[in-house]
Design an enzyme around this catalytic site. Structure first.
Site, PDB file in Angstrom:
ATOM      1  N   HIS A  22       0.815  -1.209   0.000  1.00 15.96           N
ATOM      2  CA  HIS A  22       0.000   0.000   0.000  1.00 15.96           C
ATOM      3  C   HIS A  22       0.851   1.263   0.000  1.00 15.96           C
ATOM      4  CE1 HIS A  22       0.403  -0.375   4.516  1.00 15.96           C
ATOM      5  NE2 HIS A  22       0.462   0.948   4.423  1.00 15.96           N
ATOM      6  N   ASP A  62       0.739  -7.699   1.606  1.00 19.67           N
ATOM      7  CA  ASP A  62       1.044  -6.278   1.753  1.00 19.67           C
ATOM      8  C   ASP A  62       2.553  -6.019   1.731  1.00 19.67           C
ATOM      9  OD1 ASP A  62       0.674  -3.610   2.028  1.00 19.67           O
ATOM     10  OD2 ASP A  62      -0.028  -3.665   4.101  1.00 19.67           O
ATOM     11  N   SER A  66       4.761   4.379  10.160  1.00 16.59           N
ATOM     12  CA  SER A  66       5.568   3.178  10.351  1.00 16.59           C
ATOM     13  C   SER A  66       5.292   2.109   9.303  1.00 16.59           C
ATOM     14  CB  SER A  66       5.336   2.581  11.750  1.00 16.59           C
ATOM     15  OG  SER A  66       5.914   3.395  12.744  1.00 16.59           O
TER      16      SER A  66
END
Length: 339
Positions: free
Chosen positions: A17, A48, A131
């Site tokens: 993402h 991801d 993060s």
């Protein structure tokens, strides 16, 4: 956040993402504030993670640190550190302790990207959006997981295990195509107590517990894409027992066997209503059902319906998806006449 995993080839690991599946222009700001241009190298169709690439000759004033990936070293109770740009603050270091290795993939909502068919690692670190893509490191400075998301209400953070990441990186380093196969089916882990209600016998439970005593259940079908190769042969609630005669006890075993059988039919043994069934299902090439191009017309954007959106809306992977509607495709004003 992102971090260098191959300094010679200029490969940076971060989240899917963060790379994004669409066109992207990006720069990396190094720890000494040097800026380098990035090119998207790869995004996984499901998980991801993704890679950026840069030209190593562009780095003039620092010797970049190459992080080592250790996919097998995470364990419950392990002290970890997350190095990233938490809340936009450059080089924040958060501490935590791993509490789970078998958490379900986090669900971020219907209209956005969601990971699936994998376990996640959980720890309480109170990390935030900055993060994303940070390395989760152990006491030796080795990366044991990839930070992916968090839950602000409970201060929990969720990390993606490295097994598939390491396989993808090895393929890139050897100039090989990354093989990603799937059944267009979503699996979830169900505990043995629930599996008994679905028909699992004590004999099967004993044999599968012996294969991996740390796992607390088996994989059960949760969603199937309509009109997919699996749609007429598998059903929601089926317990996955084996593929091509090999017992499947976790997502890693599942993905490994599917990645090696792309476009081939595999023999799947499932338990349905306490009865074993064997069916053949063709393994899909996930890269072929991931859109690689889009079309703009009248200030609107179109592309083929993606696997992700098909899962969200329980639709076949077919047809055109309006990613952004504008001009003539936008919602008509209530006071204007529509044609």
């Amino acid at each position: 956040t992102g971090f260098i995993v191959d300094a010679t080839r200029g490969i940076i690991l971060t989240n899917r993402h963060v790379v994004t599946p669409g066109p992207v222009t990006a720069k990396a700001v190094l720890i000494n504030n040097e800026e380098i241009a990035l090119t998207p190298l790869y995004i996984d169709p499901i998980h991801d993670f993704g890679f950026y690439q840069y030209d190593p000759s562009e780095i003039k004033h620092i010797t970049p640190h190459e992080f080592k990936l250790n996919a097998e070293s995470a364990y419950v109770g392990q002290d970890i550190r997350i190095i990233g740009n938490d809340a936009g603050q450059k080089i924040s270091i958060l501490d935590g302790t791993i509490s789970r290795l078998d958490r379900d993939a986090p669900n971020y909502g219907k209209w956005t990207y969601n990971d699936f068919n994998t376990y996640y690692i959980q720890a309480a670190t109170a990390s935030t959006g900055g993060s994303s893509g940070s390395p989760v490191i152990n006491k030796k400075g080795e990366v044991v997981a990839l930070n992916a998301g968090s839950q602000s209400r409970s201060a929990n953070a969720f990390y993606l295990p490295l097994t598939m990441i390491k396989q993808a990186l090895n393929a890139l380093q050897n100039n090989q195509k990354i093989q990603r196969g799937g059944l267009q089916t979503t699996f979830v882990t169900s505990p043995y107590a629930e599996l008994k209600r679905l028909g699992l016998t004590e004999a099967l439970e004993t044999s599968y517990r012996a294969l991996n005593s740390e796992l607390k259940g088996l994989l059960v079908i949760n969603k199937i894409i309509p009109h997919s190769p699996a749609a007429k042969r598998l059903a929601i609630g089926d317990i996955l027992l084996s593929i091509n005669g090999k017992p499947i006890v976790d997502f890693i075993a599942l993905e490994n066997i599917l990645n090696s059988n792309i476009n081939n039919a595999v023999k799947i043994t499932i338990l349905r209503s306490a009865t074993e069934h064997q069916v053949e299902v063709k393994v899909s090439d996930l890269t072929q059902i991931t859109p690689e191009a889009f079309l703009t017309f009248d200030e609107s954007i179109f592309h083929n319906l993606s696997y992700q959106q098909a899962r969200h809306f329980n639709k076949p992977i077919d047809g055109v998806f309006v990613a952004m509607a504008d001009a003539s495709l936008s919602s008509p004003d209530r006071n204007s006449a529509s044609t």
